[in-house]
Scaffold this active site. Sequence first.
Site, PDB file in Angstrom:
ATOM      1  N   ARG A 264     -11.366   0.725  14.342  1.00 54.41           N
ATOM      2  CA  ARG A 264     -11.240   1.320  12.925  1.00 54.41           C
ATOM      3  C   ARG A 264     -12.340   0.552  12.165  1.00 54.41           C
ATOM      4  O   ARG A 264     -13.541   0.856  11.873  1.00 54.41           O
ATOM      5  CB  ARG A 264      -9.996   1.244  12.174  1.00 54.41           C
ATOM      6  CG  ARG A 264      -9.036   2.379  12.917  1.00 54.41           C
ATOM      7  CD  ARG A 264      -7.819   2.323  12.128  1.00 54.41           C
ATOM      8  NE  ARG A 264      -7.300   1.201  11.511  1.00 54.41           N
ATOM      9  CZ  ARG A 264      -6.008   1.095  11.145  1.00 54.41           C
ATOM     10  NH1 ARG A 264      -5.035   1.927  11.067  1.00 54.41           N
ATOM     11  NH2 ARG A 264      -5.652  -0.062  10.500  1.00 54.41           N
TER      12      ARG A 264
ATOM     13  N   TYR B  24      15.977  30.004   8.714  1.00 47.78           N
ATOM     14  CA  TYR B  24      14.757  30.709   9.070  1.00 47.78           C
ATOM     15  C   TYR B  24      14.417  30.922  10.535  1.00 47.78           C
ATOM     16  O   TYR B  24      14.820  29.723  11.415  1.00 47.78           O
ATOM     17  CB  TYR B  24      13.280  30.322   8.522  1.00 47.78           C
ATOM     18  CG  TYR B  24      13.526  30.313   6.832  1.00 47.78           C
ATOM     19  CD1 TYR B  24      13.364  31.795   6.313  1.00 47.78           C
ATOM     20  CD2 TYR B  24      13.474  29.417   5.903  1.00 47.78           C
ATOM     21  CE1 TYR B  24      13.056  31.780   4.944  1.00 47.78           C
ATOM     22  CE2 TYR B  24      13.269  29.411   4.568  1.00 47.78           C
ATOM     23  CZ  TYR B  24      13.199  30.913   4.131  1.00 47.78           C
ATOM     24  OH  TYR B  24      13.049  30.917   2.660  1.00 47.78           O
TER      25      TYR B  24
ATOM     26  N   LYS C  97       0.854  -1.330   0.129  1.00 47.79           N
ATOM     27  CA  LYS C  97       0.016  -0.139   0.052  1.00 47.79           C
ATOM     28  C   LYS C  97       0.995   1.275   0.105  1.00 47.79           C
ATOM     29  O   LYS C  97       1.999   1.100   0.315  1.00 47.79           O
ATOM     30  CB  LYS C  97      -0.738   0.093   1.244  1.00 47.79           C
ATOM     31  CG  LYS C  97      -0.072  -0.113   2.553  1.00 47.79           C
ATOM     32  CD  LYS C  97      -1.245  -0.080   3.723  1.00 47.79           C
ATOM     33  CE  LYS C  97      -0.404  -0.299   4.940  1.00 47.79           C
ATOM     34  NZ  LYS C  97      -1.331  -0.666   6.207  1.00 47.79           N
TER      35      LYS C  97
ATOM     36  N   MET D 153      12.438  24.654   2.720  1.00 44.99           N
ATOM     37  CA  MET D 153      11.687  23.851   1.647  1.00 44.99           C
ATOM     38  C   MET D 153      12.648  22.992   0.681  1.00 44.99           C
ATOM     39  O   MET D 153      12.423  21.957   0.477  1.00 44.99           O
ATOM     40  CB  MET D 153      10.750  24.802   0.758  1.00 44.99           C
ATOM     41  CG  MET D 153      10.238  24.026  -0.360  1.00 44.99           C
ATOM     42  SD  MET D 153       9.408  25.123  -1.619  1.00 44.99           S
ATOM     43  CE  MET D 153       7.907  25.365  -0.786  1.00 44.99           C
TER      44      MET D 153
HETATM   45  C1  LIG Z   1      -0.789  -1.554   6.777  1.00 47.89           C
HETATM   46  C2  LIG Z   1      -1.366  -2.975   7.057  1.00 47.89           C
HETATM   47  C3  LIG Z   1      -0.356  -3.895   7.541  1.00 47.89           C
HETATM   48  C4  LIG Z   1       0.937  -3.821   7.474  1.00 47.89           C
HETATM   49  O1  LIG Z   1       1.533  -3.192   8.698  1.00 47.89           O
HETATM   50  P1  LIG Z   1       2.993  -2.907   9.062  1.00 47.89           P
HETATM   51  O2  LIG Z   1       2.903  -2.289  10.421  1.00 47.89           O
HETATM   52  O3  LIG Z   1       3.496  -2.107   8.316  1.00 47.89           O
HETATM   53  O4  LIG Z   1       3.620  -4.267   9.324  1.00 47.89           O
HETATM   54  C5  LIG Z   1      -1.039  -5.195   7.686  1.00 47.89           C
HETATM   55  N1  LIG Z   1      -2.337  -5.229   7.643  1.00 47.89           N
HETATM   56  C6  LIG Z   1      -3.179  -4.299   7.547  1.00 47.89           C
HETATM   57  C7  LIG Z   1      -4.740  -4.470   7.563  1.00 47.89           C
HETATM   58  C8  LIG Z   1      -2.827  -3.180   7.068  1.00 47.89           C
HETATM   59  O5  LIG Z   1      -3.666  -2.031   6.682  1.00 47.89           O
END
Ligand SMILES: *Cc1c(COP(=O)(O)O)cnc(C)c1O
Length: 364
Positions: free
Chosen positions: A130, A256, A35, A304
């Site tokens: 969640r 800055y 992801k 930046m």
């Molecule tokens: C992002 C995610 C993972 C991986 O988590 P890490 O902490 O990066 O290993 C696993 N399962 C789900 C559902 C996730 O959203």
Amino acid sequence: MPRPIQATVHAGALRHNLARLREAAPGARLWAVVKADAYGHGIERAFDGLRSADGFALLDLQEAERVRQLGWRGPILLLEGVFEPRDLELCSRLNLWHAVHCDAQIDWLATHKTHQPHRVFLKMNSGMNRLGFAPERYRAAYARLAALPQVDEISLITHFADADGERGVAAAWDVFTRTTDGLAGERSVCNSAAALRFGQDAALRGDWVRPGIATYGSSPDYPAHDAAHWGLRPTMTLSAQLLAVNTLAAGERIGYGGLFTAERPMRVGIVACGYADGYPRVAPTGTPVLVDGVRTRTLGRVSMDMLAVDLNPVPQAQRGSEVTLWGVASNGASLSIDEVARSAGTVGYELMTALARRVPVVVE
Ligand SMILES: *Cc1c(COP(=O)(O)O)cnc(C)c1O
């Protein structure tokens, strides 16, 4: 010449880290979580280093299409499932497995026309609050899915809220095992932290583990344990060069807001990297950095396009010297992304995924 900043993706380190995770959770199949464009590494760039995985897990349907375009015919899992009914058509076409975390997703499946039934991962909310079905509603959701002709295989999935922390996974694991007792289907519960900490436990590691951050060489429970403790290697280096070297007199300030004042005469390097490259603006004076592979510190406020570093520990440094913001320097010295992240009050995840588009990336 392009601006002297570059990120490097280390394919060998990706392979090494996946092998490490297989050792940590022996016998489990392994999703490479890609992801957020492979945690900022770029799916296409990371793919070769990750192709020994058993599947790819991600969020975005476009990311799934990209993985298929790379020629991957194995499993792909959408970790949040589909976002609207017509996404199911793409799941059918590309043979994507998808999480089901709410009633609407079941309703959409029930009206989806497909010749090829889907494999779904029914998600339980085991305390993260969640996504996912509450434990008391989980078995009803399972029964609904099991009755649909559109579904041919149901797997069971949950995500731990505190696998990296002191609370650990005991309570969540307990509710997951009790709720799923006797239900048919493969299990997947472990993220990086759980796979590394608890992967030797055959029941807990389940059928599939889902490591993200550890694959990318960052320790999921830093600073309790660093990446070296877990046998992980950095997969991303961010490096740049010194654009200028200045000598400050005692009492002169830099950057800055003049946040840093030289107490004595000192040499200061100006680095071609700033927050628009993904370096955290909140990183304070003292954040570690390597110049010519020698450890030193940042000075003053990150701007930046530039930041300043203390050259007193590196007297030979000059315009053009290599600066390693995180990762591995040419001389083999390394600087952990976790340490930089901690100095900036964040985590390696955020630094990797914030790498800016304007930074050229090479794979090595
Ligand atoms: C992002 C995610 C993972 C991986 O988590 P890490 O902490 O990066 O290993 C696993 N399962 C789900 C559902 C996730 O959203």
